[in-house]
Scaffold this active site. Structure first.
Site, mmCIF file in Angstrom:
data_model
loop_
_atom_site.group_PDB
_atom_site.id
_atom_site.type_symbol
_atom_site.label_atom_id
_atom_site.label_comp_id
_atom_site.label_asym_id
_atom_site.label_seq_id
_atom_site.Cartn_x
_atom_site.Cartn_y
_atom_site.Cartn_z
ATOM 1 N N ASP A 9 28.456 109.065 7.086
ATOM 2 C CA ASP A 9 27.025 108.921 6.823
ATOM 3 C C ASP A 9 26.381 108.169 7.989
ATOM 4 O O ASP A 9 26.672 106.995 8.213
ATOM 5 C CB ASP A 9 26.847 108.143 5.516
ATOM 6 C CG ASP A 9 25.417 107.934 5.097
ATOM 7 O OD1 ASP A 9 24.487 108.200 5.893
ATOM 8 O OD2 ASP A 9 25.207 107.482 3.961
ATOM 9 N N ILE A 10 25.501 108.838 8.715
ATOM 10 C CA ILE A 10 24.883 108.231 9.894
ATOM 11 C C ILE A 10 24.050 106.999 9.541
ATOM 12 O O ILE A 10 23.885 106.106 10.366
ATOM 13 C CB ILE A 10 24.053 109.269 10.687
ATOM 14 C CG1 ILE A 10 23.815 108.769 12.122
ATOM 15 C CG2 ILE A 10 22.762 109.621 9.960
ATOM 16 C CD1 ILE A 10 23.331 109.847 13.069
ATOM 17 N N ASN A 23 11.375 116.496 11.629
ATOM 18 C CA ASN A 23 10.503 117.663 11.741
ATOM 19 C C ASN A 23 9.278 117.233 12.554
ATOM 20 O O ASN A 23 9.092 116.061 12.844
ATOM 21 C CB ASN A 23 10.134 118.223 10.365
ATOM 22 C CG ASN A 23 9.437 117.209 9.489
ATOM 23 O OD1 ASN A 23 8.449 116.589 9.896
ATOM 24 N ND2 ASN A 23 9.934 117.030 8.278
ATOM 25 N N GLY A 31 17.558 116.659 4.054
ATOM 26 C CA GLY A 31 18.751 116.455 4.872
ATOM 27 C C GLY A 31 18.850 115.061 5.451
ATOM 28 O O GLY A 31 18.509 114.064 4.807
ATOM 29 N N VAL A 32 19.299 114.993 6.710
ATOM 30 C CA VAL A 32 19.489 113.704 7.373
ATOM 31 C C VAL A 32 18.154 112.976 7.534
ATOM 32 O O VAL A 32 18.088 111.743 7.436
ATOM 33 C CB VAL A 32 20.226 113.868 8.724
ATOM 34 C CG1 VAL A 32 19.364 114.527 9.769
ATOM 35 C CG2 VAL A 32 20.751 112.536 9.216
ATOM 36 N N ASP A 33 17.079 113.712 7.747
ATOM 37 C CA ASP A 33 15.748 113.111 7.894
ATOM 38 C C ASP A 33 15.381 112.325 6.642
ATOM 39 O O ASP A 33 15.002 111.151 6.711
ATOM 40 C CB ASP A 33 14.731 114.223 8.170
ATOM 41 C CG ASP A 33 13.357 113.721 8.583
ATOM 42 O OD1 ASP A 33 13.227 112.539 8.971
ATOM 43 O OD2 ASP A 33 12.412 114.522 8.537
ATOM 44 N N THR A 121 21.208 122.242 12.315
ATOM 45 C CA THR A 121 22.196 123.083 11.626
ATOM 46 C C THR A 121 21.988 123.183 10.120
ATOM 47 O O THR A 121 22.693 123.932 9.457
ATOM 48 C CB THR A 121 23.628 122.582 11.889
ATOM 49 O OG1 THR A 121 23.755 121.248 11.395
ATOM 50 C CG2 THR A 121 23.964 122.633 13.360
ATOM 51 N N GLY A 122 21.027 122.450 9.590
ATOM 52 C CA GLY A 122 20.741 122.521 8.152
ATOM 53 C C GLY A 122 19.710 123.594 7.870
ATOM 54 O O GLY A 122 19.927 124.777 8.143
ATOM 55 N N VAL A 123 18.558 123.170 7.380
ATOM 56 C CA VAL A 123 17.510 124.128 7.011
ATOM 57 C C VAL A 123 16.956 124.878 8.220
ATOM 58 O O VAL A 123 16.316 125.921 8.060
ATOM 59 C CB VAL A 123 16.350 123.458 6.225
ATOM 60 C CG1 VAL A 123 16.845 122.895 4.907
ATOM 61 C CG2 VAL A 123 15.670 122.383 7.053
#
Length: 175
Positions: A9-10, A23, A31-33, A121-123
């Site tokens: 987990d970053i 975005n 996601g990560v955002d 690599t996600g959405v």
């Protein structure tokens, strides 16, 4: 200078800066955002709003820096990766720009340790293998010409991304 690979987990990374796969609105997302905004608290969103008020949206391939709020890092660099459409050279160049502009911004803030997630690599649907190849090449190329960053960490949340990066970094003798 070294490159490290971790699965995890970053938002838990104790580094100078973590990179957010943001975005263009800079106002959080999935996601990560979303994870970074939730874990870091409202201070990150507040600074993102100030940046937006000053410059507008963050363009694809560009990067901005904010506080890390409640995260164990000192800063968050928000970079916008491209959406995979047809795999054009422009899309690949923009993903490379996202990594390299994040590194340039980190150097300007005297960062020594930086952790990257898997950008786009996600959405945004960038194929994981292609994205990993671009990420590794962008980082290694940057480190060949600038030695101010002592450790770049690729933090993969998913095992399949970790395996792809592990294979790439092992093939080039980095890990």
């Amino acid at each position: 200078m070294k490159i490290t690979l971790l699965q995890g987990d970053i938002t838990k990374m104790e580094v100078d800066v973590i990179v957010n796969a943001a975005n263009t609105s800079l106002l959080g997302g999935g996601g990560v955002d979303g994870a970074i905004h939730r874990a870091g608290g409202p201070a990150i969103l507040e600074e993102c709003r100030k940046i937006r008020d000053k410059q507008g949206r963050c363009a694809v391939g560009e990067a901005v820096i904010t506080t890390a709020g409640r995260l164990p890092a000192k800063y968050v660099i928000h970079t916008v990766g491209p959406v995979w459409n047809k795999g054009s050279d422009e899309e690949k160049a923009l993903l490379r720009d996202a990594y390299q502009n994040s590194l340039r911004l980190a150097v300007r803030h005297d960062v020594k340790t930086i952790a990257f997630p898997n950008i786009s690599t996600g959405v945004y649907r960038f194929p994981k293998q292609v994205a990993a190849e671009i990420a590794v090449a962008a980082v290694t190329d940057f480190l060949r010409t600038d030695n101010k960053i002592s450790n770049v960490i690729f933090v993969c949340f998913e095992k399949d991304n970790y395996d792809i990066y592990s294979q790439l970094l092992t093939q080039q003798g980095t890990i």
